[in-house]
Design a protein around this motif. Structure first.
Motif, PDB file in Angstrom:
ATOM      1  N   GLU A   1       0.873  -1.175   0.000  1.00 48.89           N
ATOM      2  CA  GLU A   1       0.000   0.000   0.000  1.00 48.89           C
ATOM      3  C   GLU A   1       0.909   1.223   0.000  1.00 48.89           C
ATOM      4  OE1 GLU A   1      -1.642   0.686   3.996  1.00 48.89           O
ATOM      5  OE2 GLU A   1      -0.448  -1.026   4.601  1.00 48.89           O
ATOM      6  N   PRO A   2       0.331   2.382  -0.267  1.00 47.27           N
ATOM      7  CA  PRO A   2       1.169   3.579  -0.211  1.00 47.27           C
ATOM      8  C   PRO A   2       1.722   3.743   1.208  1.00 47.27           C
ATOM      9  CG  PRO A   2      -0.970   4.059  -1.236  1.00 47.27           C
ATOM     10  CD  PRO A   2      -1.065   2.679  -0.651  1.00 47.27           C
ATOM     11  N   ILE A   3       2.982   4.138   1.309  1.00 46.19           N
ATOM     12  CA  ILE A   3       3.536   4.388   2.645  1.00 46.19           C
ATOM     13  C   ILE A   3       3.479   5.891   2.900  1.00 46.19           C
ATOM     14  CG2 ILE A   3       5.944   4.260   1.768  1.00 46.19           C
ATOM     15  CD1 ILE A   3       6.673   3.211   4.662  1.00 46.19           C
TER      16      ILE A   3
ATOM     17  N   VAL B   1      13.350   0.888  -0.299  1.00 46.81           N
ATOM     18  CA  VAL B   1      12.749   0.643  -1.612  1.00 46.81           C
ATOM     19  C   VAL B   1      11.242   0.446  -1.434  1.00 46.81           C
ATOM     20  CG1 VAL B   1      14.786  -0.122  -2.885  1.00 46.81           C
ATOM     21  CG2 VAL B   1      13.564  -1.787  -1.508  1.00 46.81           C
ATOM     22  N   ASP B   2      10.496   1.434  -1.917  1.00 41.63           N
ATOM     23  CA  ASP B   2       9.029   1.382  -1.851  1.00 41.63           C
ATOM     24  C   ASP B   2       8.578   0.743  -3.160  1.00 41.63           C
ATOM     25  OD1 ASP B   2       6.303   1.891  -2.003  1.00 41.63           O
ATOM     26  OD2 ASP B   2       6.470   4.034  -1.586  1.00 41.63           O
ATOM     27  N   THR B   3       8.228  -0.539  -3.071  1.00 46.04           N
ATOM     28  CA  THR B   3       7.957  -1.310  -4.278  1.00 46.04           C
ATOM     29  C   THR B   3       6.461  -1.366  -4.568  1.00 46.04           C
ATOM     30  OG1 THR B   3       7.790  -3.378  -3.020  1.00 46.04           O
ATOM     31  CG2 THR B   3       9.972  -2.776  -3.847  1.00 46.04           C
ATOM     32  N   PHE B   4       6.068  -0.818  -5.692  1.00 44.62           N
ATOM     33  CA  PHE B   4       4.667  -0.907  -6.110  1.00 44.62           C
ATOM     34  C   PHE B   4       4.508  -2.067  -7.086  1.00 44.62           C
ATOM     35  CE2 PHE B   4       1.633  -0.421  -9.498  1.00 44.62           C
ATOM     36  CZ  PHE B   4       0.454  -0.312  -8.799  1.00 44.62           C
ATOM     37  N   TRP B   5       3.560  -2.937  -6.789  1.00 43.45           N
ATOM     38  CA  TRP B   5       3.216  -4.005  -7.727  1.00 43.45           C
ATOM     39  C   TRP B   5       1.920  -4.640  -7.301  1.00 43.45           C
ATOM     40  CZ3 TRP B   5       4.491  -9.462  -6.448  1.00 43.45           C
ATOM     41  CH2 TRP B   5       5.031  -9.609  -5.176  1.00 43.45           C
ATOM     42  N   GLN B   6       1.509  -5.699  -7.964  1.00 47.71           N
ATOM     43  CA  GLN B   6       0.214  -6.342  -7.707  1.00 47.71           C
ATOM     44  C   GLN B   6       0.361  -7.851  -7.892  1.00 47.71           C
ATOM     45  OE1 GLN B   6      -1.738  -4.320 -11.104  1.00 47.71           O
ATOM     46  NE2 GLN B   6      -2.945  -3.209  -9.580  1.00 47.71           N
ATOM     47  N   THR B   7      -0.621  -8.603  -7.385  1.00 44.18           N
ATOM     48  CA  THR B   7      -0.659 -10.042  -7.635  1.00 44.18           C
ATOM     49  C   THR B   7      -0.526 -10.267  -9.150  1.00 44.18           C
ATOM     50  OG1 THR B   7      -2.165 -10.238  -5.771  1.00 44.18           O
ATOM     51  CG2 THR B   7      -2.049 -12.126  -7.266  1.00 44.18           C
ATOM     52  N   GLU B   8      -1.191  -9.417  -9.899  1.00 42.94           N
ATOM     53  CA  GLU B   8      -1.240  -9.534 -11.353  1.00 42.94           C
ATOM     54  C   GLU B   8       0.102  -9.252 -12.028  1.00 42.94           C
ATOM     55  OE1 GLU B   8      -3.218  -7.881  -9.327  1.00 42.94           O
ATOM     56  OE2 GLU B   8      -5.306  -7.911  -9.976  1.00 42.94           O
TER      57      GLU B   8
ATOM     58  N   GLY C   1      -5.948  -0.178 -11.938  1.00 41.19           N
ATOM     59  CA  GLY C   1      -6.976   0.076 -10.925  1.00 41.19           C
ATOM     60  C   GLY C   1      -6.502   1.064  -9.873  1.00 41.19           C
ATOM     61  N   ASP C   2      -5.273   1.549 -10.033  1.00 40.66           N
ATOM     62  CA  ASP C   2      -4.737   2.533  -9.086  1.00 40.66           C
ATOM     63  C   ASP C   2      -4.686   3.913  -9.722  1.00 40.66           C
ATOM     64  OD1 ASP C   2      -3.723   1.206  -6.541  1.00 40.66           O
ATOM     65  OD2 ASP C   2      -2.892  -0.105  -8.085  1.00 40.66           O
ATOM     66  N   GLY C   3      -4.872   4.914  -8.872  1.00 39.45           N
ATOM     67  CA  GLY C   3      -4.651   6.287  -9.292  1.00 39.45           C
ATOM     68  C   GLY C   3      -3.191   6.628  -9.075  1.00 39.45           C
TER      69      GLY C   3
ATOM     70  N   GLY D   1      -3.758   5.538  -4.624  1.00 35.84           N
ATOM     71  CA  GLY D   1      -4.728   4.591  -4.047  1.00 35.84           C
ATOM     72  C   GLY D   1      -5.666   4.052  -5.121  1.00 35.84           C
ATOM     73  N   ARG D   2      -6.506   3.104  -4.720  1.00 32.11           N
ATOM     74  CA  ARG D   2      -7.400   2.437  -5.669  1.00 32.11           C
ATOM     75  C   ARG D   2      -8.467   3.394  -6.184  1.00 32.11           C
ATOM     76  NH1 ARG D   2      -5.566  -2.408  -7.487  1.00 32.11           N
ATOM     77  NH2 ARG D   2      -7.676  -2.580  -8.321  1.00 32.11           N
ATOM     78  N   ILE D   3      -8.831   3.217  -7.428  1.00 33.76           N
ATOM     79  CA  ILE D   3      -9.905   4.036  -7.973  1.00 33.76           C
ATOM     80  C   ILE D   3     -11.075   3.161  -8.402  1.00 33.76           C
ATOM     81  CG2 ILE D   3      -8.831   6.209  -8.638  1.00 33.76           C
ATOM     82  CD1 ILE D   3      -7.832   4.929 -11.100  1.00 33.76           C
TER      83      ILE D   3
END
Ligand code: WT7
Length: 682
Positions: free
Chosen positions: A421-423, A443-450, A532-534, A547-549
């Motif tokens: 999630e966003p920190i 390291v703030d890693t953004f990713w998804q299950t997908e 699905g994220d803004g 965050g999610r949109i």
């Protein structure tokens, strides 16, 4: 789109000593490699593929794809024609070719301090081969799905890699999920076998996992999908002679009181099966695009989606992201605190680290047990160098101040990571200065299950950090920001985060429902994968996830859909209608605020409220337990009957200004809900 030079001011820089040993030691190097990865993916990934074993080489282009629904079916193919086996690459190659047989693969640290064991690459290979033979003896074949529902024990890794060795597809269900969720997932992926355990402790709480597994199997039978066999690991009720590996006495772990119902028609004992199994097992050579695993993630319709990942692309992507994002070095001890039941554990406890021959900590317990300094005790005990956790854990520990952290030296730490999630910048600052004492990049890693692995992330020695920003794309990843009309925005801007082309590790389909895959990720903006994220891009080109949109909530780093919680609530006979929205939470990030309209004759009271909480826990799992439940005799609706969630969100947050509510059928409802809003949690 990536600036030539990184900004010098208002950013945090990597300490010089880390740069010396780094794979990507400067921003310039990052940029140069990034351009190469986009302009010439065949060459970029081709060089990486050389580090792995291929039974046959790929033919044609490295990546072939269609991301545009208007041009036909969406597909992604990576390294077509190649055959390999991931288990062979993770274990045999490390043991035999790289002579790492004696290297520790996992330092297993149990829930109870002092309960520990180590497993080397050599031992892991042996046990995986044995279990692969067990699976084969039960008739499991290439392509069959195996459901795994286990606590954080080495045998979970053994079970998953044994599937991989014989080309079976694992579908791991997080052990915190309910029996109902397990049943739903078993049926959706048509699993022929379940692997589970007797139970485990989470802190001082005993979880009878076998009981939940039995319930799930019973539900499967009732729904006409009988699972023939269930292999049960005795983690708590093990006989002394069943202990394998170099283990300290598991005295506090054994649990004679655990009630186990053994169903001789279905249940098989892990230990008995293993005793007779050979430790030699030829790997099954798989095609690049053969399925590797299915992992469920929440979907906005309420029904979870079985995200499917395939063999070759996933291997290359997680191996590379692990190596570069944590700047992996041979003497590292790495620790990711996630559970293997989530994608973070799949990619960055099992696949990524083992592909790199890394030594990792595998932790069964909680950051708060037996006390608030457990994490740092473990860091010192194993001299952890690279540490990866979630913002929610950081925020929770932050509440207890720096004293529990400072009880330990943490001097081994070199890189800190976050995910889920966003920190928020305060938590980032605390992590960076208190935990890392200002010497470890975050390291703030953004990713998804997908996405299979990191898609937006700093590289520790290359990317100047801005607290709260996941910074720049990883190699091979091309992000864009779109407005509502689907136009790409340039420069500083805010909108929908999308990706313009695939990278090797992106999901290939929703298991059994390719149309849902196309609709969810590709239909909104043809030509793009929609996250699905803004997202906002600042003047320096840094990406900030906002965050999610969509109708998804992120509670403690786990995605839930409002629809799945709503449908759990309306299954209670007293509930006629439910609407669930997010309310910010200081530790969990977001919390669940539920409005329920009762059926005629039902009364709202504390008993009902407790029943509703229980209902959601039993339907989904403890992570979905509602934080707030409000009795809503009426819900704000438009004249066409659509619930106005925007208004409910404001009520949940205690905001008085509702914005434009002129389309509301009955505005009196809003005042009443606002007056009776919940202020404290249960
Ligand atoms: C969603 C994916 C990726 C493993 C854990 C979650 C949010 C994840 C970050 C981050 C801001 C983040 C997004 C994303 N998210 N990491 N570093 N910064 N948001 O996997 O359950 O598939 O959830 O988690 O909203 O879409 P997941």
């Amino acid at each position: 789109m990536i600036p030539d030079k990184a900004p010098k001011e208002d950013v945090f820089h990597c300490p010089e000593n880390l740069k010396e040993e780094s794979h990507i030691p400067s921003f310039e190097k990052y940029k140069e490699e990034y351009i190469r990865s986009i302009e010439n993916p065949d060459e970029f990934w081709g060089a990486i593929a050389k580090d792995f074993f291929w039974k046959t080489k790929h033919t044609g282009r490295f990546l072939e794809y269609n991301f545009d629904v208007t041009k036909g079916e969406i597909f992604i193919k990576c390294m077509e024609g190649a055959t390999t086996n991931i288990c062979y690459n993770l274990l045999d190659r490390n043991v035999h070719d790289k002579k790492l047989g004696d290297r520790i693969a996992f330092f297993w640290e149990g829930n109870e301090p002092g309960d520990e064991l180590t497993v080397t690459y050599g031992e892991l290979l042996q046990r995986v081969c044995q279990f692969a033979n067990v699976l084969k003896s039960l008739g499991v074949k290439k392509g069959d799905r195996v459901s795994i529902y286990m606590p954080m024990v080495v045998e979970l890794v053994v079970a998953m890699l044994a599937c991989v060795r014989i080309g079976a597809v694992h579908s791991i269900v997080f052990a915190g999920f309910s029996s109902e969720s397990l049943c739903e997932r078993i049926i959706d992926s048509q699993c022929s076998l379940l692997v589970t355990a007797d139970g485990f402790y989470r802190g001082d709480k005993l979880i009878n996992l076998k009981f939940l597994a039995d319930e799930a199997l019973q539900k499967c039978r009732e729904k006409g999908f009988p699972v023939k066999k269930s292999i049960v690991l005795k983690h708590l009720s093990k006989e002394p002679e069943e202990v394998v590996g170099s283990q300290s006495p598991p005295a506090k772990r054994s649990c004679p009181d655990l009630e186990l119902h053994w169903n001789p028609d279905v249940d098989l004992c892990w230990h008995t099966l293993m005793k007779g199994a050979s430790d030699q097992c030829e790997p099954e050579w798989c095609e690049s695009e053969d399925p590797l695993f299915i992992l469920y993630t929440s979907g906005s319709t309420g029904k979870p989606k079985g995200v499917l990942h395939t063999v070759s692309g996933y291997l290359l992507f997680v191996a590379t992201t692990f190596k570069l994002v944590f700047d992996h070095q041979p003497d590292d001890v790495y620790w990711c605190t996630a559970d293997i039941g989530w994608i973070t554990g799949h990619s960055y406890i099992t696949y990524g680290p083992l592909a790199n021959g890394a030594s990792s900590v595998l932790f069964e317990g909680l950051p708060t047990y037996p006390d608030m300094s457990r994490m740092w005790a473990i860091v010192d005990k194993y001299r952890v160098t690279k540490f990866y956790t979630a913002p929610t854990a950081i925020r929770m520990l932050m509440k207890y101040g720096s004293e529990p952290v400072q009880r330990y030296t943490r001097k081994s730490l070199k890189v800190l990571g976050t995910v889920g999630e966003p920190i928020n910048p305060e938590a980032w600052q605390w992590y960076y200065s208190v935990v890392g004492e200002g010497r470890c990049p975050v390291v703030d890693t953004f990713w998804q299950t997908e996405t299979g692995g990191h898609v937006l992330t700093p590289l520790p020695a290359a990317t100047p950090m801005k607290p709260g920003s996941a910074t720049f794309p990883f190699f091979g990843v091309v992000p864009a920001i779109l407005n509502d009309s689907g136009e790409e925005l340039e420069g500083p801007s805010e909108g929908y985060l999308v990706f313009k082309q695939p990278w090797p590790g992106v999901m290939r389909t929703v298991y059994g429902n390719h149309e849902r895959f196309e609709t969810t990720y590709f239909r909104k903006f043809p030509g793009y994968y929609v996250t699905g994220d803004g997202c906002r891009r600042d003047e320096d080109g840094y990406y900030w996830i906002t965050g999610r949109i969509d109708d998804m909530l992120n509670v403690s780093g786990h995605l839930l859909s409002t629809a799945e919680v709503e449908s759990a609530l309306v299954e209670h006979k007293a509930v006629a209608e439910a609407a669930v929205v997010s309310r910010p939470h200081p530790v969990k990030g977001e919390s669940l605020y539920c409005f329920v309209t009762l059926t005629d004759g039902a009364t709202y009271n504390a008993t009902l409220e407790a029943e509703l909480r229980k209902q959601v826990r039993e339907k989904i799992g403890a992570i979905a337990t509602p934080d707030y439940i409000q009795n809503a005799p009426g819900l704000p609706k438009t004249r066409s009957g659509k619930i106005m969630r925007r208004v409910l969100r404001k009520i949940a947050c205690g905001e008085k200004d509702m914005g434009d509510i002129s389309t509301l059928a009955d505005s009196g409802v809003v005042d009443e809900l606002y007056r009776n809003r919940c202020c404290t949690t249960a």
